[in-house]
Design an enzyme around this catalytic site. Structure first.
Site, PDB file in Angstrom:
ATOM      1  N   LYS A  54      -4.065  -1.799   3.247  1.00  0.00           N
ATOM      2  CA  LYS A  54      -3.596  -0.832   1.938  1.00  0.00           C
ATOM      3  C   LYS A  54      -3.123   0.237   2.562  1.00  0.00           C
ATOM      4  CE  LYS A  54      -8.229  -1.099   0.339  1.00  0.00           C
ATOM      5  NZ  LYS A  54      -9.830  -0.617   0.539  1.00  0.00           N
ATOM      6  N   GLN A  98     -13.904   4.211   1.913  1.00  0.00           N
ATOM      7  CA  GLN A  98     -14.157   2.764   2.208  1.00  0.00           C
ATOM      8  C   GLN A  98     -15.665   2.176   2.898  1.00  0.00           C
ATOM      9  OE1 GLN A  98     -11.758  -0.033   2.609  1.00  0.00           O
ATOM     10  NE2 GLN A  98     -13.414  -1.019   2.640  1.00  0.00           N
ATOM     11  N   ASP A 121     -11.240   4.139  -7.156  1.00  0.00           N
ATOM     12  CA  ASP A 121     -12.246   2.961  -6.559  1.00  0.00           C
ATOM     13  C   ASP A 121     -12.527   2.730  -7.906  1.00  0.00           C
ATOM     14  OD1 ASP A 121     -12.282   0.990  -5.150  1.00  0.00           O
ATOM     15  OD2 ASP A 121     -13.651   1.982  -3.545  1.00  0.00           O
TER      16      ASP A 121
END
Ligand code: NAD
Length: 300
Positions: A54, A98, A121
């Site tokens: 990422k 994460q 997200d």
């Protein structure tokens, strides 16, 4: 006729190019560089690989990448303090914590502490609600990637029968919601579904997000249907050498490809689209934060 292979790797490349072009536009128009902050708690090897990837792709798109690596025993209060600091940092337009988090941390609490406008997200309860009511939201990256590929292949999805196998909060449910918002007739199938093969056989679009290697065989697929395989499963591959593995999806590729009209491979299908959509969401969040025109085709 053999199915069309939907090349997610190539598609993700075009999404990243569009993102990079918008980053240049934003810099020129507003003097702002979109920034993505990724928070990693602990040392889960798979998460470390994702976070590295990422960071690299964020920088390659011309954006700022901020990484916060915290010890596995970080307290909830300390993690929430990091999120709070990022919420208040004007250089940060997207925040990703994460998952999975270590067991002593409450994922829901942490995710819901992210500013919804920076929740790239799309897991914050506000974004889930906005998506569910058809309003402008941040959309979870994996289902957004699937939707982009489906729209690219079919144009309009209106009136199609879609079956989503799997009801997780990160893939199955938001995927179903997106397909519904695009006027599909949607069925969500799961581990308790009666006659799963019969349900899947009705589908013009099948999205498999189960986490069971090669679970869906070709004789469940309606001829000509489009099959989107979200699954990422690692199997031992002694034929490639000792200790080697290979990736397979949730559908049995060969038998499904023989019947389907179009299919995504694993690897090289949905997987590469997920990070591309994370970058797209960060650009979208940056545009919204700065009152700039939103990029077309990069959101739901
Ligand atoms: P999950 O474990 O949270 O959910 C799996 C779902 O499958 C559950 O809702 C369950 O009801 C359903 N299920 C389980 N067994 C079933 C059965 N026998 N029949 C029908 N349904 C069944 O998983 P998830 O997080 O949604 O991920 C699903 C898969 O997608 C995994 O392989 C994961 O690695 C992969 N994934 C890929 C990406 C990507 O970027 N490509 C992103 C997220 C997840």
């Amino acid at each position: 006729m053999a199915a069309t292979v939907i090349d997610g790797k190539a598609f993700a490349g075009t999404v990243r190019e569009k993102v990079a072009a918008h980053v240049e536009r934003i810099k020129a128009e507003a003097g702002v560089t979109p920034g993505l902050a990724v928070v990693l708690v602990g040392e889960d090897p798979a998460s470390q690989v994702y976070v590295r990837s990422k960071g690299k792709q964020t920088a390659e798109a011309g954006m700022n990448s901020f990484e916060h690596k915290l010890d596995a025993d970080t307290s909830e209060a300390d993690l929430l303090a990091v999120v709070d600091q990022l919420n208040n940092d004007p250089a940060v337009h997207g925040i990703l914590v994460q998952l999975p988090l270590p067991d002593h941390l409450d994922s829901d609490l942490v995710i819901n502490s992210i500013d919804p406008a920076k929740d790239v997200d799309g897991f914050h309860i506000s974004n889930v609600g906005l998506l569910g009511t058809g309003q402008k939201s941040m959309v979870p990256c994996t289902p957004l990637g699937c939707l982009m590929m489906l729209r690219d292949h079919h144009g309009s999805l209106s009136g199609m029968n879609a079956v989503v196998i799997g009801r997780s909060n990160i893939v199955g449910k938001p995927m179903a919601q997106l397909l519904l918002n695009d006027s599909c007739t949607v069925t969500i199938a799961h581990s308790r579904t009666a006659d799963l093969p019969g349900v899947v056989r009705q589908a013009d679009i099948v999205v498999a997000a189960v986490g069971r290697p090669e679970m869906v065989p070709g004789d469940w697929i309606k001829p000509g249907a489009t099959v989107i395989d979200v699954g990422i499963n690692r199997l031992d591959a002694p034929e490639k050498g000792e200790g080697k593995t290979r990736l397979v999806g949730d559908v049995d590729y060969d038998s499904c490809a023989a019947v389907a009209g179009a299919i995504t491979p694993v690897p090289g299908g949905v997987g590469p689209m997920t990070i591309a959509c994370l970058l797209a969401n960060t650009v979208t969040a940056c545009c919204r934060a700065n009152g700039l025109e939103e990029p077309e085709g990069l959101t739901a």
